[in-house]
Structure formats: C-alpha cells, structure tokens
Design an enzyme around this catalytic site. Structure first.
Site, PDB file in Angstrom:
ATOM      1  N   GLY A  14       0.838  -1.157  -0.158  1.00 42.94           N
ATOM      2  CA  GLY A  14       0.092  -0.054   0.142  1.00 42.94           C
ATOM      3  C   GLY A  14       0.703   1.373   0.091  1.00 42.94           C
ATOM      4  O   GLY A  14       1.933   1.597  -0.725  1.00 42.94           O
ATOM      5  N   GLY A  16       2.682   2.482   2.180  1.00 40.58           N
ATOM      6  CA  GLY A  16       3.944   2.445   3.059  1.00 40.58           C
ATOM      7  C   GLY A  16       5.115   1.773   1.813  1.00 40.58           C
ATOM      8  O   GLY A  16       6.292   2.336   1.747  1.00 40.58           O
ATOM      9  N   TYR A 164     -11.211   2.964  14.838  1.00 41.16           N
ATOM     10  CA  TYR A 164     -10.682   3.508  13.936  1.00 41.16           C
ATOM     11  C   TYR A 164     -10.642   5.022  13.806  1.00 41.16           C
ATOM     12  O   TYR A 164      -9.704   5.517  13.862  1.00 41.16           O
ATOM     13  CB  TYR A 164     -11.146   2.878  12.367  1.00 41.16           C
TER      14      TYR A 164
END
Length: 278
Positions: A14, A16, A164
């Site tokens: 992703g 990162g 979240y």
C-alpha cells in the site's frame, strides 16, 4: 534525500510500500518495519529491482505487542546512530473487539500506542540527525472520532469504525503534543490524510467490511497517489520548518476541533505514557 536514513512502518504494501520506493529512488537508505517477513522480503526485492538502491533493510515488528516494539527499536538503535525521517504508516481496522497481550483494545493498541511508543523510543536517534522529521499517517476518519478519557478504549459502545476513527484522531492529537514538546529542537512532527486509498486495508475485517472496501476500490485513489503527501512531508524543503500541522493533498489543512485541543492532547499523552510504561 541521498543517504538519509528513513524508517517506514508498514512498508511492505500500500502507501507504505510506495513511500519506501519513492524515497529509495531519491537515494535514501530505507528501513522497512514490517510484521510479515515473507511480504517484507518480496517488497524489498521489488524496490531494489525498480530503484537499484541496495540500501534497504528490514526490521520485524508486530505493533500489537509492546515487547516487540521495544525489541524492534533496540535493533534499530544498535545499528543506526541517527534517524533523519520516521514515517509512522502502519494501520489496522479490527472487525470485532479483541484484546492484545498487553490488555489493550487492538485498533487502539496498533494505530495509536504503536505510533506513540515506537516514536518515543527512537526520539534520541531522531534528535541526533541534523534535521529530523516525524511523519504520521492519520486520516479524515478522525472527524468521526472522539476523545473520552473515561472510555478511551471503547469499553462501552465499541464499534470497529468508531475505534478506527478514534485512533486516527489520536494520531493527530499525539502529533500536536509531540510537536509542542519538540519546539526548541531540530525535529519537526506533522500528520496527514493520505486520501481514500485502494489497498489491502480492512482485509482483516468482517465480510461486510471486505465487501464495502472491494466495491469502494472503484472510487478510491491508488496507493502511489496516496503516498504523495507522506513523501512530500519526508523530503520537501518547503516544509522544513513546519511543525505540528495536519496535511491533505500536500497542503496544510484544519483538523477537527478536538484534534486542535491542546489540553486534550496533553491528557492523551499522559494516559498513553501510563499504558505503555514510559
């Protein structure tokens, strides 16, 4: 970025991965901090093949476990005297309420305490750099979060999305208080919203979450696009002096009212210290 040391958490996929690849392409030395060794090795190989930069190392860490965070930072400190850039990028969305081995709610533990403990344990190395930067990936989802010191881990009224949203709010509050504490140093701390990114995010979630994210991918931006603000904050001279800001699309933006509350940020810091024994 030539030969600058960049530590990136959650760097094997992703945003990162795209961040690590772009910074490696700029000549930085990369330390990928990842949970899964096989995925990390595959990502490292791909980054080397696409950038020809051999300066890529892997440190393994499960951010749900505080002893692993401590172990990972010890490995980093043993090998590197200074860190130019730390990018807190790893993220998690639980499908149900689960406790970690440290007795913390999982999303809170990974997304908030993971950033908080990892950063604090590496702070001396970041201060040793000529001009250190700490970049934390938050989200616009923080606007759905709330800071309730009496219910910080959602012992009451738990929902995956609420957990979240709270954790992303805490990322910004943590960054604000960190920036305040770094005011008279050579280190800056900023947070960002990467955009709504098409990635493997939520694959640990329930079938409803997986389905929603699969459908939503049609409208999401690519991880490469999502990584742009992280790369900008890590490398651009334009933000060299910027400290404590929240960014969207490479521009400073105003986060929610709670995210701007200095007293709340200070209180969150003190609670967090106790929860990880700092």
């Amino acid at each position: 970025m030539n030969n600058k040391l960049c530590i990136i958490t959650g760097a094997n996929s992703g945003i990162g991965f795209q961040t690590a690849k772009a910074l490696a392409d700029k000549g930085a030395y990369i330390v990928m901090v990842c949970r899964n060794e096989d995925k990390a090795e595959a990502a490292k190989k791909q980054i080397f093949e696409e950038t020809s930069n051999p300066g890529i190392n892997i440190v393994l860490c499960d951010f749900a476990i505080q002893s692993e965070i401590r172990k990972a930072t010890e490995v980093i400190k043993k090998n590197y005297d200074k860190i130019d850039v730390l990018i807190n990028n790893h993220g998690f969305l639980a499908s149900e309420k689960v406790e970690t081995v440290d007795g913390l709610e999982m999303t809170f533990a990974v997304n908030h305490i993971g950033y908080f403990l990892f950063t604090n344990l590496l702070l001396d190395q970041i201060k040793a750099a000529d001009s250190g930067r700490i970049v934390s990936v938050a989200s616009e989802a923080h606007r759905a979060g709330e800071f309730d010191p009496e219910n910080i881990q959602l012992e009451e009224n738990f929902s995956p999305w609420k957990a979240y949203g709270n954790s992303k709010l805490f990322n910004i509050m943590f960054t604000k208080e960190l920036a305040r504490r770094l005011k008279n140093t050579n280190v800056t701390a900023n947070s960002l919203h990467p955009g709504v990114v098409s990635s493997n995010f939520a694959q640990s979630g329930s079938w409803i979450m997986k389905t929603l994210f699969t459908i939503g991918k049609l409208f999401f931006i690519s991880p490469k696009k999502g990584a742009e603000t992280s790369i900008y904050l890590a490398s651009s001279d334009e933000v060299k002096e910027v400290n404590g800001a929240y960014f969207k699309n490479k521009k400073a933006a105003s986060p929610s009212k709670t995210a701007r509350d200095e007293a709340a940020a200070k209180e969150l810091w003190e609670i967090s210290e106790k929860l990880c024994g700092l």
